[in-house]
Design a protein around this motif. Structure first.
Motif, PDB file in Angstrom:
ATOM      1  N   PHE A 129       0.842  -1.197   0.000  1.00 41.86           N
ATOM      2  CA  PHE A 129       0.000   0.000   0.000  1.00 41.86           C
ATOM      3  C   PHE A 129       0.880   1.251   0.000  1.00 41.86           C
ATOM      4  O   PHE A 129       1.871   1.323   0.728  1.00 41.86           O
ATOM      5  N   SER A 130       0.499   2.234  -0.793  1.00 44.78           N
ATOM      6  CA  SER A 130       1.243   3.489  -0.850  1.00 44.78           C
ATOM      7  C   SER A 130       0.254   4.651  -0.929  1.00 44.78           C
ATOM      8  O   SER A 130      -0.622   4.672  -1.806  1.00 44.78           O
ATOM      9  N   ARG A 131       0.386   5.608  -0.006  1.00 45.45           N
ATOM     10  CA  ARG A 131      -0.508   6.771  -0.041  1.00 45.45           C
ATOM     11  C   ARG A 131      -0.263   7.569  -1.317  1.00 45.45           C
ATOM     12  O   ARG A 131       0.872   7.697  -1.790  1.00 45.45           O
ATOM     13  N   PHE A 132      -1.342   8.120  -1.839  1.00 51.96           N
ATOM     14  CA  PHE A 132      -1.268   8.792  -3.137  1.00 51.96           C
ATOM     15  C   PHE A 132      -2.098  10.065  -3.086  1.00 51.96           C
ATOM     16  O   PHE A 132      -3.191  10.083  -2.514  1.00 51.96           O
ATOM     17  N   THR A 133      -1.569  11.118  -3.674  1.00 56.82           N
ATOM     18  CA  THR A 133      -2.270  12.401  -3.700  1.00 56.82           C
ATOM     19  C   THR A 133      -2.633  12.761  -5.132  1.00 56.82           C
ATOM     20  O   THR A 133      -1.758  12.832  -6.005  1.00 56.82           O
ATOM     21  N   THR A 134      -3.908  12.969  -5.362  1.00 60.05           N
ATOM     22  CA  THR A 134      -4.388  13.411  -6.663  1.00 60.05           C
ATOM     23  C   THR A 134      -5.771  14.010  -6.471  1.00 60.05           C
ATOM     24  O   THR A 134      -6.362  13.914  -5.392  1.00 60.05           O
ATOM     25  N   THR A 135      -6.287  14.637  -7.510  1.00 56.23           N
ATOM     26  CA  THR A 135      -7.651  15.150  -7.464  1.00 56.23           C
ATOM     27  C   THR A 135      -8.621  14.040  -7.843  1.00 56.23           C
ATOM     28  O   THR A 135      -8.221  13.004  -8.390  1.00 56.23           O
ATOM     29  N   ILE A 136      -9.895  14.256  -7.566  1.00 57.78           N
ATOM     30  CA  ILE A 136     -10.895  13.275  -7.959  1.00 57.78           C
ATOM     31  C   ILE A 136     -10.933  13.149  -9.480  1.00 57.78           C
ATOM     32  O   ILE A 136     -11.058  12.050 -10.028  1.00 57.78           O
ATOM     33  N   LYS A 137     -10.791  14.264 -10.171  1.00 51.94           N
ATOM     34  CA  LYS A 137     -10.758  14.223 -11.633  1.00 51.94           C
ATOM     35  C   LYS A 137      -9.540  13.451 -12.127  1.00 51.94           C
ATOM     36  O   LYS A 137      -9.607  12.712 -13.112  1.00 51.94           O
ATOM     37  N   GLY A 138      -8.409  13.643 -11.445  1.00 54.89           N
ATOM     38  CA  GLY A 138      -7.212  12.911 -11.826  1.00 54.89           C
ATOM     39  C   GLY A 138      -7.387  11.417 -11.643  1.00 54.89           C
ATOM     40  O   GLY A 138      -6.982  10.615 -12.488  1.00 54.89           O
ATOM     41  N   LEU A 139      -8.004  11.034 -10.527  1.00 52.86           N
ATOM     42  CA  LEU A 139      -8.258   9.621 -10.272  1.00 52.86           C
ATOM     43  C   LEU A 139      -9.249   9.061 -11.283  1.00 52.86           C
ATOM     44  O   LEU A 139      -9.086   7.946 -11.789  1.00 52.86           O
ATOM     45  N   GLU A 140     -10.256   9.833 -11.593  1.00 53.85           N
ATOM     46  CA  GLU A 140     -11.249   9.406 -12.580  1.00 53.85           C
ATOM     47  C   GLU A 140     -10.595   9.172 -13.939  1.00 53.85           C
ATOM     48  O   GLU A 140     -10.920   8.211 -14.649  1.00 53.85           O
ATOM     49  N   ASN A 141      -9.648  10.027 -14.294  1.00 51.28           N
ATOM     50  CA  ASN A 141      -8.943   9.866 -15.565  1.00 51.28           C
ATOM     51  C   ASN A 141      -8.127   8.576 -15.579  1.00 51.28           C
ATOM     52  O   ASN A 141      -8.088   7.863 -16.589  1.00 51.28           O
ATOM     53  N   MET A 142      -7.483   8.267 -14.453  1.00 57.00           N
ATOM     54  CA  MET A 142      -6.720   7.023 -14.362  1.00 57.00           C
ATOM     55  C   MET A 142      -7.633   5.816 -14.542  1.00 57.00           C
ATOM     56  O   MET A 142      -7.314   4.875 -15.271  1.00 57.00           O
ATOM     57  N   VAL A 143      -8.764   5.850 -13.860  1.00 52.21           N
ATOM     58  CA  VAL A 143      -9.688   4.717 -13.891  1.00 52.21           C
ATOM     59  C   VAL A 143     -10.307   4.539 -15.273  1.00 52.21           C
ATOM     60  O   VAL A 143     -10.360   3.423 -15.808  1.00 52.21           O
ATOM     61  N   LYS A 144     -10.751   5.625 -15.874  1.00 51.34           N
ATOM     62  CA  LYS A 144     -11.502   5.532 -17.123  1.00 51.34           C
ATOM     63  C   LYS A 144     -10.623   5.504 -18.368  1.00 51.34           C
ATOM     64  O   LYS A 144     -10.941   4.811 -19.336  1.00 51.34           O
ATOM     65  N   PHE A 185      -1.620   3.605 -12.894  1.00 51.62           N
ATOM     66  CA  PHE A 185      -1.513   3.032 -11.548  1.00 51.62           C
ATOM     67  C   PHE A 185      -0.108   2.463 -11.333  1.00 51.62           C
ATOM     68  O   PHE A 185       0.450   2.556 -10.238  1.00 51.62           O
ATOM     69  N   GLU A 186       0.463   1.893 -12.382  1.00 48.44           N
ATOM     70  CA  GLU A 186       1.837   1.386 -12.291  1.00 48.44           C
ATOM     71  C   GLU A 186       2.851   2.518 -12.441  1.00 48.44           C
ATOM     72  O   GLU A 186       3.853   2.573 -11.713  1.00 48.44           O
ATOM     73  N   THR A 187       2.587   3.441 -13.357  1.00 46.88           N
ATOM     74  CA  THR A 187       3.517   4.552 -13.588  1.00 46.88           C
ATOM     75  C   THR A 187       3.740   5.376 -12.327  1.00 46.88           C
ATOM     76  O   THR A 187       4.866   5.791 -12.028  1.00 46.88           O
ATOM     77  N   TYR A 188       2.679   5.604 -11.568  1.00 49.72           N
ATOM     78  CA  TYR A 188       2.764   6.451 -10.380  1.00 49.72           C
ATOM     79  C   TYR A 188       3.221   5.698  -9.130  1.00 49.72           C
ATOM     80  O   TYR A 188       3.337   6.293  -8.056  1.00 49.72           O
ATOM     81  N   TRP A 189       3.463   4.400  -9.253  1.00 51.54           N
ATOM     82  CA  TRP A 189       3.923   3.629  -8.089  1.00 51.54           C
ATOM     83  C   TRP A 189       5.348   4.049  -7.738  1.00 51.54           C
ATOM     84  O   TRP A 189       6.263   3.950  -8.554  1.00 51.54           O
ATOM     85  N   THR A 190       5.560   4.507  -6.500  1.00 49.81           N
ATOM     86  CA  THR A 190       6.866   5.018  -6.082  1.00 49.81           C
ATOM     87  C   THR A 190       7.679   4.008  -5.288  1.00 49.81           C
ATOM     88  O   THR A 190       8.891   4.172  -5.130  1.00 49.81           O
ATOM     89  N   GLY A 191       7.025   2.999  -4.758  1.00 49.18           N
ATOM     90  CA  GLY A 191       7.728   2.041  -3.918  1.00 49.18           C
ATOM     91  C   GLY A 191       7.788   2.445  -2.462  1.00 49.18           C
ATOM     92  O   GLY A 191       8.297   1.704  -1.621  1.00 49.18           O
ATOM     93  N   ILE A 192       7.273   3.642  -2.144  1.00 47.74           N
ATOM     94  CA  ILE A 192       7.214   4.088  -0.745  1.00 47.74           C
ATOM     95  C   ILE A 192       5.928   3.529  -0.142  1.00 47.74           C
ATOM     96  O   ILE A 192       4.828   3.969  -0.476  1.00 47.74           O
ATOM     97  N   THR A 193       6.054   2.553   0.741  1.00 51.39           N
ATOM     98  CA  THR A 193       4.882   1.821   1.211  1.00 51.39           C
ATOM     99  C   THR A 193       4.667   1.965   2.716  1.00 51.39           C
ATOM    100  O   THR A 193       5.554   2.408   3.448  1.00 51.39           O
ATOM    101  N   GLU A 194       3.469   1.576   3.151  1.00 52.64           N
ATOM    102  CA  GLU A 194       3.114   1.541   4.567  1.00 52.64           C
ATOM    103  C   GLU A 194       2.535   0.172   4.887  1.00 52.64           C
ATOM    104  O   GLU A 194       1.782  -0.392   4.092  1.00 52.64           O
ATOM    105  N   ASP A 195       2.875  -0.355   6.044  1.00 57.60           N
ATOM    106  CA  ASP A 195       2.273  -1.598   6.504  1.00 57.60           C
ATOM    107  C   ASP A 195       1.027  -1.278   7.320  1.00 57.60           C
ATOM    108  O   ASP A 195       1.082  -0.497   8.273  1.00 57.60           O
ATOM    109  N   SER A 196      -0.089  -1.850   6.933  1.00 59.26           N
ATOM    110  CA  SER A 196      -1.358  -1.698   7.654  1.00 59.26           C
ATOM    111  C   SER A 196      -1.699  -0.232   7.922  1.00 59.26           C
ATOM    112  O   SER A 196      -1.902   0.172   9.080  1.00 59.26           O
TER     113      SER A 196
END
Length: 239
Positions: free
Chosen positions: A160-175, A181-192
């Protein structure tokens, strides 16, 4: 009087903004019909509490699939699930609430249900969503899941990695751009990680037993805490 009017206008504006954010998946229904809606099936249904007759009402789950219209980005599509839990009474046994999610089929199971099934059912699950208001991979739920202790090598590993974006930005990723989702993966993760309303996380799903299997990427959005509404996204090949 002016202060009261100003406060009223601000409250109405805030409600409008919140309602827009809360309808992210629902807005898509205008152009893309839902693949599947599970609206509070009986307690012995998918993820139900068969070991506890009269168990808790099952959440409403809306599943949708989005395929980018632009062929350049259409190698992948996005599977989405919007999960809306009912408001359970105070003192409800947490073991009876559907909370453990399986990405392969969108099943949402309670701890009691999984502990009453063969170990292979638990091995197919991926993470906790509702319990303790935190995201936890199934392989770490040693206190809750009988079959998870010492069997992490039998399960896919979720990061799991916290991510900051707008709702429109997230909608664009999804649609339109599930590959992001892979491009923006940074490898900075959190456990639970614990979460609150408005939080967005990226997820990475890895096969620990076969490193040659490509990892999958997606996201989780905490739409609302009361009632609890969470959206799950997964980018998969558009075969």
């Amino acid at each position: 009087m002016q202060q009261v009017k100003a406060a009223t206008v601000f409250a109405l504006l805030l409600m409008t903004l919140c309602s827009c954010e809360n309808s992210f998946i629902e807005r898509q229904n205008q152009t893309t019909p839902a693949d599947k809606v599970i609206a509070n099936p009986p307690s012995d249904g998918p993820g139900g509490v068969v070991t506890n007759p009269g168990g808790q009402p099952y959440p409403t789950i809306t599943k949708q699939t989005f395929i980018p219209e632009y062929s350049l980005w259409a190698q992948k599509k996005t599977l989405t699930w919007r999960i809306e839990w009912p408001n359970y009474p105070v003192g409800t046994d947490p073991n009876t609430i559907p909370t453990v999610f399986t990405l392969s089929n969108g099943a949402l199971n309670s701890f009691d249900f999984l502990n009453g099934q063969p170990a292979s059912t638990t091995y197919k699950t991926h993470f906790n969503l509702y319990h303790n208001a935190k995201l936890e991979r199934s392989s770490d739920l040693w206190d809750e899941l009988t079959h998870s202790f010492g069997h992490g090598d039998q399960m896919e590993f979720v990061s799991f990695s916290r991510f900051t974006t707008t709702i429109k930005g997230l909608e664009n990723m999804v649609k339109n751009r599930p590959g992001l989702f892979e491009t923006y993966w940074t490898g900075i993760t959190e456990d639970s990680p614990e979460y609150q309303q408005g939080d967005i996380f990226l997820i990475k799903v890895s096969n620990v037993t076969d490193p040659t299997t490509p990892s999958r990427y997606g996201g989780i959005r905490i739409v609302s805490m009361m009632p609890r509404i969470i959206e799950v996204y997964l980018a998969v090949p558009n075969d």
